[in-house]
Design a protein around this motif. Structure first.
Motif, PDB file in Angstrom:
ATOM      1  N   CYS A 122       0.843  -1.200   0.000  1.00 35.97           N
ATOM      2  CA  CYS A 122       0.000   0.000   0.000  1.00 35.97           C
ATOM      3  C   CYS A 122       0.879   1.252   0.000  1.00 35.97           C
ATOM      4  O   CYS A 122       1.733   1.414   0.866  1.00 35.97           O
ATOM      5  CB  CYS A 122      -0.907  -0.010   1.228  1.00 35.97           C
ATOM      6  N   VAL A 123       0.648   2.118  -0.971  1.00 37.32           N
ATOM      7  CA  VAL A 123       1.461   3.337  -1.063  1.00 37.32           C
ATOM      8  C   VAL A 123       0.738   4.542  -0.471  1.00 37.32           C
ATOM      9  O   VAL A 123       1.159   5.684  -0.634  1.00 37.32           O
ATOM     10  CB  VAL A 123       1.884   3.628  -2.527  1.00 37.32           C
ATOM     11  N   ARG A 124      -0.363   4.291   0.220  1.00 33.33           N
ATOM     12  CA  ARG A 124      -1.112   5.327   0.946  1.00 33.33           C
ATOM     13  C   ARG A 124      -1.564   6.460   0.024  1.00 33.33           C
ATOM     14  O   ARG A 124      -1.568   7.629   0.414  1.00 33.33           O
ATOM     15  CB  ARG A 124      -0.293   5.938   2.093  1.00 33.33           C
ATOM     16  N   CYS A 125      -1.903   6.105  -1.198  1.00 32.54           N
ATOM     17  CA  CYS A 125      -2.327   7.141  -2.135  1.00 32.54           C
ATOM     18  C   CYS A 125      -3.719   7.657  -1.798  1.00 32.54           C
ATOM     19  O   CYS A 125      -4.089   8.771  -2.162  1.00 32.54           O
ATOM     20  CB  CYS A 125      -2.301   6.609  -3.560  1.00 32.54           C
ATOM     21  N   GLY A 126      -4.507   6.820  -1.121  1.00 31.72           N
ATOM     22  CA  GLY A 126      -5.865   7.245  -0.754  1.00 31.72           C
ATOM     23  C   GLY A 126      -6.872   7.059  -1.875  1.00 31.72           C
ATOM     24  O   GLY A 126      -8.023   7.479  -1.743  1.00 31.72           O
ATOM     25  N   CYS A 176      -8.344   4.382  -2.857  1.00 32.58           N
ATOM     26  CA  CYS A 176      -9.455   3.521  -2.416  1.00 32.58           C
ATOM     27  C   CYS A 176     -10.417   4.304  -1.519  1.00 32.58           C
ATOM     28  O   CYS A 176     -11.619   4.099  -1.556  1.00 32.58           O
ATOM     29  CB  CYS A 176      -8.917   2.284  -1.708  1.00 32.58           C
ATOM     30  N   PRO A 206      -5.645   2.312   4.415  1.00 28.82           N
ATOM     31  CA  PRO A 206      -7.114   2.331   4.530  1.00 28.82           C
ATOM     32  C   PRO A 206      -7.624   1.380   5.601  1.00 28.82           C
ATOM     33  O   PRO A 206      -7.176   0.249   5.709  1.00 28.82           O
ATOM     34  CB  PRO A 206      -7.570   1.880   3.139  1.00 28.82           C
ATOM     35  N   CYS A 264      -7.105   0.447  -6.846  1.00 30.33           N
ATOM     36  CA  CYS A 264      -5.797   0.314  -6.182  1.00 30.33           C
ATOM     37  C   CYS A 264      -4.688   0.077  -7.218  1.00 30.33           C
ATOM     38  O   CYS A 264      -4.716  -0.912  -7.940  1.00 30.33           O
ATOM     39  CB  CYS A 264      -5.826  -0.828  -5.165  1.00 30.33           C
ATOM     40  N   PRO A 265      -3.714   0.975  -7.281  1.00 28.32           N
ATOM     41  CA  PRO A 265      -2.703   0.869  -8.350  1.00 28.32           C
ATOM     42  C   PRO A 265      -1.623  -0.167  -8.076  1.00 28.32           C
ATOM     43  O   PRO A 265      -0.858  -0.503  -8.964  1.00 28.32           O
ATOM     44  CB  PRO A 265      -2.094   2.273  -8.371  1.00 28.32           C
ATOM     45  N   THR A 266      -1.535  -0.626  -6.848  1.00 26.92           N
ATOM     46  CA  THR A 266      -0.406  -1.492  -6.498  1.00 26.92           C
ATOM     47  C   THR A 266      -0.810  -2.935  -6.240  1.00 26.92           C
ATOM     48  O   THR A 266       0.056  -3.775  -6.004  1.00 26.92           O
ATOM     49  CB  THR A 266       0.265  -0.972  -5.216  1.00 26.92           C
ATOM     50  N   ALA A 268      -2.388  -3.813  -3.580  1.00 24.01           N
ATOM     51  CA  ALA A 268      -2.502  -4.018  -2.130  1.00 24.01           C
ATOM     52  C   ALA A 268      -3.904  -4.514  -1.798  1.00 24.01           C
ATOM     53  O   ALA A 268      -4.106  -5.295  -0.866  1.00 24.01           O
ATOM     54  CB  ALA A 268      -2.208  -2.720  -1.387  1.00 24.01           C
ATOM     55  N   ILE A 269      -4.885  -4.027  -2.555  1.00 19.36           N
ATOM     56  CA  ILE A 269      -6.240  -4.585  -2.507  1.00 19.36           C
ATOM     57  C   ILE A 269      -6.434  -5.270  -3.854  1.00 19.36           C
ATOM     58  O   ILE A 269      -6.300  -4.617  -4.892  1.00 19.36           O
ATOM     59  CB  ILE A 269      -7.321  -3.496  -2.331  1.00 19.36           C
TER      60      ILE A 269
END
Ligand code: SF4
Length: 524
Positions: A332-336, A338, A362, A382-384, A386-387
């Motif tokens: 998760c890159v914490r981009c927000g 999601c 999140p 989600c770009p990575t 992580a989800i």
């Protein structure tokens, strides 16, 4: 050259903002936001070092590295939405700045120091790159701070169709405001302060840009008038010379030169780069180690993979399809994105709930909103990874946790008040109302094998304050690969939306709710 840069900055910023605006519910699949986030070289490096694998975005980052080796740091001057935002802030506040504060040149080493600290922390298995990655920061700025204010101002009248304001997301994360406010505020003081002295992604590109083919060159007829230095967004020296990796190749100085002796050419001149001194590099490595330690994991804590395919009792409820906790926090890159995509406002940025490690990740807060059964937005945006992006049939089985009843708060259990709100709210028929000896009305039970942890019951519970039924992460199904449906069936889960209809048709007297008094605020 200037016009190209301006058009490029405007175009990329508009595309990025469109991505933020579209990353919401049904619009998610067309959002270009993921492509932007995957362009961030620091996020890519952080994930790769932490997990020793190739995260999504190898192609985009590969192209960016190639472009930087050819043209230098044009990503910073032509593409980066945070860079453009900071340039805009500097431009808008230029009249109020008065006499410019000019920090010492050696401050430029700061960005390399930050980069080293983050990479060392990642080496120890703690990915903190999201604290300084520009694409992650820009997405959080626009998705979690600017967009809620746009909604607040619009109030469904100026821009019809927007959902109600969600400022609570901002309030929930004061640290985010301090961080972003600091970055923007420093830009008022010194144009693009962040890009010059602190941005670790900029340091990465500056490191590569040192060997770029095309560089700024100054002809021998230069009169050293200093006009170029006054305009330069990253503050080149008064003598017009530029240190390796510092020039953004924006071309502003070309237009300013009265002698027309500045140009971009292969093998242009540059001064020695501002590499950190050995002691500074060592200090940064120690700081990275300490940060990894104080992030609350202990060194190497997340290096080891948990047993694959096992539902893990984690401490926090994550979105459906989230990877196992260790992998999730690394990825998760914490981009927000999601958080922005969640149509029910269930997802919120985490802060103090679990050491510093999970900051801004999140968190599913059922009291604020349930996980809509037909929605797969968070995984899609989600770009990575992580989800995980899941089809609806799989997502339903991605159990987020299990609802737990607190009888001492429940209207039926404790107050003998007939209440079937949780039963009615549950889309999966996971609440069973039963007659129990000593109880005057039917009381609810949670059928754990049917519960997905969607939180519809917790959200709907009419008890004030803390709900009488709450989703816990117990029994959450967190898989990094394979089918949730298959694994869920192996574990004896029985998740289906048809249960709800079955129960409605049921003639079982144990499941019939009492017809007595309704809870406060409800009428027949
Ligand atoms: S989980 Fe959410 S915050 Fe983390 S990378 Fe995915 S979209 Fe961004």
């Amino acid at each position: 050259m200037n016009r190209i840069r301006r058009w490029s900055q405007a175009g990329f910023l508009i595309l990025f903002l469109a991505g933020v605006a579209l990353a919401f519910g049904a619009f998610v699949p067309w959002s270009p936001l993921a492509a932007f986030i995957r362009l961030d070289p620091l996020l890519f490096l952080g994930q790769a070092v932490t997990r020793l694998d190739w995260p999504p975005g190898l192609l985009q980052v590969g192209v960016l590295v190639g472009v930087t080796l050819f043209l230098g740091r044009i990503f910073c001057s032509h593409v980066c939405p945070l860079g453009t935002t900071l340039a805009l802030v500097a431009w808008l506040t230029r009249a109020k700045r008065g006499k410019r504060f000019q920090p010492p040149e050696t401050w430029r080493r700061g960005k390399y120091v930050v980069l080293i600290a983050l990479i060392v922390a990642a080496f120890w298995g703690v990915n903190l790159t999201h604290w300084g990655a520009p694409l992650s920061l820009a997405t959080r700025l626009y998705a979690l701070v600017v967009w809620p204010f746009v909604q607040f101002v619009s109030d469904n009248t100026v821009l019809p169709g927007l959902t109600p304001p969600e400022l609570v997301r901002v309030a929930h994360s004061g640290a985010l405001l301090v961080l972003l406010g600091g970055i923007l505020g420093l830009s008022v003081l010194v144009p693009r302060f962040w890009c010059r002295y602190l941005c670790p992604a900029g340091a990465l590109l500056a490191f590569l840009g040192r060997w770029s083919l095309v560089r700024r060159g100054v002809g021998e007829h230069c009169t050293h008038c200093g006009r170029c230095a006054q305009q330069c967004p990253v503050g080149i020296g008064e003598d017009g010379a530029v240190a390796a990796g510092e020039c953004l190749n924006c071309g502003l100085c070309v237009a300013q030169c009265p002698e027309e002796v500045i140009g971009f050419q292969t093998g242009g001149q540059q001064r020695a780069p501002f590499w950190p001194r050995r002691r500074q590099a060592l200090g940064a490595a120690l700081a990275g180690t300490a940060a990894a330690f104080f992030a609350g994991t202990g060194l190497w804590a997340y290096r080891g993979e948990r047993e694959k395919g096992q539902p893990v009792a984690e401490t926090l409820v994550r979105p459906p399809g989230a990877l196992p906790e260790g992998a999730f926090l690394d990825r998760c890159v914490r981009c927000g994105a999601c958080l922005r995509a969640c149509p029910t406002n269930m997802l919120h940025p985490q802060w103090g709930e679990q050491s510093g490690l999970g900051a801004f990740a999140p968190l599913a807060v059922a009291r604020r909103g349930p996980c809509e059964a037909r929605c797969t937005a968070c995984g899609e945006v989600c770009p990575t990874g992580a989800i995980r992006s899941l089809p609806l049939t799989e997502k339903l089985w991605a159990k987020m946790g299990t609802a737990r009843l607190l009888p001492s708060k429940c209207l039926a259990w404790e107050w003998d008040r007939s209440c079937l709100v949780c039963d009615e709210a549950c889309p999966f028929g996971a609440i069973d109302l039963r007659r129990e000896p000593g109880q005057k009305v039917a009381v609810p039970y949670v059928l754990e094998d049917r519960c997905t942890g969607c939180g519809a019951c917790e959200h709907a519970c009419p008890v004030q304050g803390q709900a009488a039924i709450q989703v816990t992460p117990m029994g959450a199904l967190r898989l990094d690969s394979g089918s949730f449906r298959q694994r869920g069936r192996q574990l004896g889960l029985d998740i289906s939306r048809t249960h709800d209809k079955d129960r409605a048709l049921s003639s079982d007297p144990h499941s019939a709710p009492d017809s007595g008094q309704l809870p406060p605020g409800f009428s027949s």
